[in-house]
Enzyme design. Structure first.
Site, PDB file in Angstrom:
ATOM      1  N   ARG A 188       0.808  -1.111   0.056  1.00  0.00           N
ATOM      2  CA  ARG A 188       0.112   0.067   0.002  1.00  0.00           C
ATOM      3  C   ARG A 188       0.822   1.231  -0.030  1.00  0.00           C
ATOM      4  NH1 ARG A 188       0.282  -1.758   4.890  1.00  0.00           N
ATOM      5  NH2 ARG A 188      -0.725  -3.638   4.803  1.00  0.00           N
ATOM      6  N   THR A 246      15.246   9.462  11.661  1.00  0.00           N
ATOM      7  CA  THR A 246      16.668   8.964  11.752  1.00  0.00           C
ATOM      8  C   THR A 246      17.449   7.954  10.808  1.00  0.00           C
ATOM      9  OG1 THR A 246      16.132   7.299  13.493  1.00  0.00           O
ATOM     10  CG2 THR A 246      16.720   9.280  14.550  1.00  0.00           C
ATOM     11  N   HIS A 368       8.358 -10.393  15.062  1.00  0.00           N
ATOM     12  CA  HIS A 368       7.815  -9.284  15.634  1.00  0.00           C
ATOM     13  C   HIS A 368       6.771  -9.220  16.670  1.00  0.00           C
ATOM     14  CE1 HIS A 368       4.229  -7.962  13.214  1.00  0.00           C
ATOM     15  NE2 HIS A 368       4.667  -8.708  12.199  1.00  0.00           N
ATOM     16  N   ASP A 378      -0.727 -12.589  12.512  1.00  0.00           N
ATOM     17  CA  ASP A 378       0.296 -11.679  12.310  1.00  0.00           C
ATOM     18  C   ASP A 378       0.460 -10.738  13.287  1.00  0.00           C
ATOM     19  OD1 ASP A 378       2.258  -9.902  11.391  1.00  0.00           O
ATOM     20  OD2 ASP A 378       1.171  -9.091   9.601  1.00  0.00           O
ATOM     21  N   GLU A 415       7.388  -3.315  14.075  1.00  0.00           N
ATOM     22  CA  GLU A 415       7.311  -3.968  12.616  1.00  0.00           C
ATOM     23  C   GLU A 415       6.413  -3.389  11.522  1.00  0.00           C
ATOM     24  OE1 GLU A 415       6.831  -6.897   9.304  1.00  0.00           O
ATOM     25  OE2 GLU A 415       5.288  -6.081  10.561  1.00  0.00           O
ATOM     26  N   GLU A 416       5.182  -3.380  12.290  1.00  0.00           N
ATOM     27  CA  GLU A 416       4.188  -2.997  11.308  1.00  0.00           C
ATOM     28  C   GLU A 416       4.225  -1.297  10.691  1.00  0.00           C
ATOM     29  OE1 GLU A 416       2.226  -5.112   9.895  1.00  0.00           O
ATOM     30  OE2 GLU A 416       1.770  -6.761  11.489  1.00  0.00           O
ATOM     31  N   SER A 613      28.604  -4.655 -22.464  1.00  0.00           N
ATOM     32  CA  SER A 613      29.167  -6.201 -22.646  1.00  0.00           C
ATOM     33  C   SER A 613      28.947  -7.009 -21.493  1.00  0.00           C
ATOM     34  CB  SER A 613      30.730  -6.143 -22.998  1.00  0.00           C
ATOM     35  OG  SER A 613      31.062  -7.335 -22.545  1.00  0.00           O
ATOM     36  N   ASP A 652      34.109 -19.514   7.693  1.00  0.00           N
ATOM     37  CA  ASP A 652      34.194 -17.779   7.534  1.00  0.00           C
ATOM     38  C   ASP A 652      34.147 -17.751   6.069  1.00  0.00           C
ATOM     39  OD1 ASP A 652      34.611 -17.553  10.164  1.00  0.00           O
ATOM     40  OD2 ASP A 652      36.814 -17.053   9.951  1.00  0.00           O
TER      41      ASP A 652
HETATM   42 ZN    ZN Z   1       3.871  -9.364  10.454  1.00  0.00          ZN
END
Ligand code: ZN
Ligand code: NAG
Ligand code: NAG
Ligand code: NAG
Ligand code: NAG
Ligand code: NAG
Length: 732
Positions: A188, A246, A368, A378, A415-416, A613, A652
């Site tokens: 959205r 930020t 989350h 969710d 998170e949302e 190329s 590693d």
């Molecule tokens: Zn979620």
């Protein structure tokens, strides 16, 4: 409009847990072909159910007191489960709420400016007692600009770029108009961004029954999992990740905050409404018939607008409700936000050395915690899984079986609103995480349906997804009867991939908190979930994502939630305890070859015409292919598994592979040059997205394209070099 007043504690926090403090218990020589982890057998459906019940009693929108309660619940459980260090990490961030007293509404006004129709502004309680909680916010889209725009309505279908372009081609301008867009094919926030670009002054979202109630009224909630006509999908309309004040810096005390007026936020209002209300708008729209691909399942002829029908002019529907000539949309403000930190932060310490062998290697399990309302699917189904996994690992560690590498259990906040908790944390600890994290295993949603597993992940992790899902039983008894005894079998059956004998693993886009890890730092990531048909999750972000939905309609036995928890634990076990990391670069080279061939096929003529190329790119893939064969063949066989340094070096080198694809010259969050969230729909992953964006520009800068192609070739070659012993490969 400045943000005003109410005091609300904001908490974009996460819970971080590490344990590595118990005596070493002889896991050094554990080989890679591991048995099923005995731990995952201990997953209890009853515990999952209990957690879900507790977590979904009240709405837990980021930054609210109820969300803080869920943080306390998770923290207390982590402590109870003997995890050795638990922190609530606060970040001070800009969130956005509606005004509880003055809900956002969409109005239709008559010529005199009188309101002749109004949306309700909230969803109706239908079944579970908690749906009537006074803590449920009115319907809103987070970070909608405040304002009360007035304009004609234009229907823009799914609101993708091609949809706006279609209107341009039809000679219909959305400039100065309010657009009506349906959910279902795009993120959205991207829709709002396009609407702004094309000059619209407001966006109304709705969910068409074609996508959200396809089985008729009988199966809408609470009788089934489909969306009732006054159900509304909430969600953010901000398209950047993290705290908007930020950007690219952690929101910790002392960090400079840009003024909100300069933050990258929507400049127009947006508001979601129910399809019963959308029908009122659609049946009175004027203008040409919308194309068949934009017709939905409401019993109206969908028209494009602009504006509503007047007497004597074509169209369907009655004008009685609307007066004449109706216009549309009066959205009240973004609501009130106040920013607070919470309690002083304690030191984050990874305890080292006393036990497991590689405490400085992290395997992350993330989910989350914040929801749009009750969030039973969710994210709380995933939170229940996280808690149950933490219990089993905690108990095992207490009993003397700590993992070889450090497990971090992360319960992300906000998170949302745009992956805020995870993004801020990644920004704060970027260097340590980039150096030390093996993989991020994310489960946003455990269960949204009962058909099959869905996985998103880095090609490095494909083999681990196949092998772990083969170890977990298929939770669907009918499927088992049909000869598909494991989660892998049903996954392969339901989503076979086009070019291999394995199931589909989707490309990492931006559907959850793994995004900053992979797209900013190049940390391999996975997200898994159990779902119905892809996208068949009609109650997504609505009031009706209740405990009842999961407990009665989606997963009565909690056997599906249990299966996802088990796969998650098997993955964690595989990455935390195998002596050799279970990454396989051969799948990455195959993936790169397939995807590159696709890209060359699509753009080859154009590239040739402009002398771009592809030779180095193609040669680098050949080199990576043979390097990967060497690495997993000859090199792997020559390893002495009793030699810790040899094992560590091998690991590693594997950990370096995904990192080489990060273009550190780019300032933005999406620095991964192999895939990124699509810039037209950030849910989806777009392979070579940065390059594709250059190619599809209206007037491509061919020198930039050549730079982009060179960067990709160089990165793939670097991956090959890494596997071949790094720098000593060229020269005479
Ligand atoms: Zn979620
Ligand atoms: C659809 O609308 C038409 C016209 O209003 C009406 O006659 C018809 O009964 C409606 N159909 C359904 C299935 O509701
Ligand atoms: C799967 O869910 C559907 C509802 O979406 C239900 O009708 C069906 O019985 C469920 N099947 C199993 C095996 O749980
Ligand atoms: C859930 O799993 C248990 C244990 O495997 C099984 O006995 C039960 O029949 C399953 N329930 C459903 C609804 O599939
Ligand atoms: C491509 O290269 C050829 C040969 O070097 C040159 O003649 C042509 O002008 C170049 N085309 C472009 C678009 O740069
Ligand atoms: C691939 O390897 C060959 C042989 O070592 C080398 O000549 C070639 O330059 C490599 N390709 C790239 C893109 O570096």
């Amino acid at each position: 409009m400045p943000l005003t007043g109410i005091q609300i504690v904001l908490l974009a926090d996460l819970l971080l847990l590490t344990y590595s403090c118990l005596p070493y218990s002889g896991q050094w020589n554990r080989k890679n072909d591991r048995e099923k982890s005995p731990l995952s057998d201990g997953v209890s459906s009853e515990n999952l159910r209990t957690h879900l019940r507790q977590l979904t009693r009240e709405p837990h929108v980021a930054g609210t007191e109820e969300e803080l309660d869920t943080a306390r619940y998770v923290r207390d459980k982590f402590l109870e489960y003997h995890l050795d260090s638990v922190k609530v990490v606060p970040y001070d961030v800009l969130l956005s709420y509606p005004d509880r007293e003055k809900p956002n509404k969409v109005y239709v006004l008559d010529e005199a400016g009188d309101i002749v129709f109004s949306t309700l502004g909230h969803q109706k309680p239908l079944y579970a007692p908690e749906e009537s909680s006074h803590r449920v916010f009115p319907t809103f889209n987070a970070y909608s600009a405040p304002g009360q725009p007035i304009g004609d309505l234009v229907y823009v279908g799914y609101g993708r770029r091609e949809d706006f372009e279609f209107l341009v081609a039809e000679g219909i301008s959305v400039k100065g108009s309010i657009v009506l867009a349906r959910y279902g094919k795009s993120f959205r926030a991207n829709i709002v961004k396009f609407a702004m670009e094309y000059g619209a002054i407001g966006v109304i979202f709705y969910s068409d029954p074609m996508e959200y109630a396809s089985q008729g009224e009988g199966l809408v909630y609470p009788n089934g999992k489909y969306l009732p006509d006054m159900g509304v999908q909430s969600g953010t309309v901000k398209w950047t990740d993290g705290d908007p004040t930020t950007p690219h810096r952690p929101s910790v005390p002392g960090t400079y905050r840009i003024p909100e007026s300069e933050a990258e936020l929507p400049r127009i209002p947006a508001q979601p409404i129910g399809y019963r209300e959308a029908k009122k708008l659609l049946e009175n729209l004027a203008g040409a018939e919308a194309p068949s691909r934009w017709q939905g399942a409401l019993n109206v002829t969908y028209r494009l607008g602009p504006g509503f029908v007047r007497p004597g002019i074509g169209g369907t529907g009655s004008l009685r409700d609307f007066g004449e000539p109706p216009r549309c949309m009066d959205l009240r403000g973004r609501g009130s936000v106040e920013r607070h930190g919470i309690a002083a932060r304690s030191r984050t310490a990874v305890r080292r050395g006393r036990g497991s062998l590689e405490p400085d290697r992290y395997v992350i399990l993330g989910n989350h915690r914040d929801a749009w309302i009750f969030g039973a699917v969710d994210p709380s189904s995933g939170t229940a899984s996280l808690l149950e996994a933490a219990r089993l690992y905690g108990e095992a560690a207490k009993a003397g079986n700590p993992p070889r590498r450090t497990l971090l259990f992360c319960s992300w906040g906000a998170e949302e609103y745009g992956l805020i908790g995870s993004t801020e944390w990644v920004e704060e600890y970027a260097n340590a995480l980039a150096d030390r994290t093996v993989i991020n295993l994310n489960v946003d949603i455990s269960v949204s349906g009962n058909k099959t597993l869905r996985a998103i992940g880095s090609p490095l992790s494909f083999q681990s997804l196949y092998s772990t899902t083969k170890k977990v039983g298929n939770p669907n008894p009918e499927e088992v009867k049909d000869g598909r005894p494991t989660v892998f079998d049903t996954w392969l059956h339901n989503s076979p991939s086009e070019n291999t004998d394995f199931p589909t693993v989707e490309t990492l886009g931006c559907t959850s908190d793994y995004a900053p890890f992979v797209h900013f730092l190049g940390i391999p990531s996975i997200d898994i979930t159990y779902n119905g048909e892809i996208e068949d999750y009609p109650l997504y972000h609505s009031l009706y994502e209740t405990f009842h939905l999961v407990d009665y309609l989606l997963d009565q036995s909690f056997n599906y939630t249990k299966a996802v928890t088990q796969v998650w634990m098997e993955l964690a076990d595989h990455y935390a305890n195998s002596a050799l990391l279970p990454f396989d670069v051969r799948d990455y080279s195959k993936f790169l070859r397939q995807q590159s061939q696709g890209f060359w096929k699509t753009f080859g003529n154009l590239l040739e015409k402009h002398n771009v190329s592809l030779d180095s790119w193609s040669s680098a893939i050949d080199n990576l292919t043979s390097a990967a064969e060497f690495f997993h063949g000859e090199h792997r066989e020559s390893l002495d598994l009793d030699e810790p340094y040899q094992v560590r070096r091998f690991n590693d080198e594997l950990m370096a592979v995904e990192r080489v694809f990060i273009n550190t010259m780019l300032p933005s969050g999406n620095r991964h040059m192999i895939y990124r969230p699509s810039s037209s729909n950030s849910y989806a992953g777009q392979v070579f997205g940065n390059l594709v964006d250059l190619m599809v520009a209206s007037d491509p800068d061919w020198n930039e394209v050549k730079v982009g192609v060179s960067i990709i070739a160089q990165m793939i070659q670097s991956a090959a070099n890494t596997l071949m012993g790094s720098i000593n490969v060229r020269g005479f």
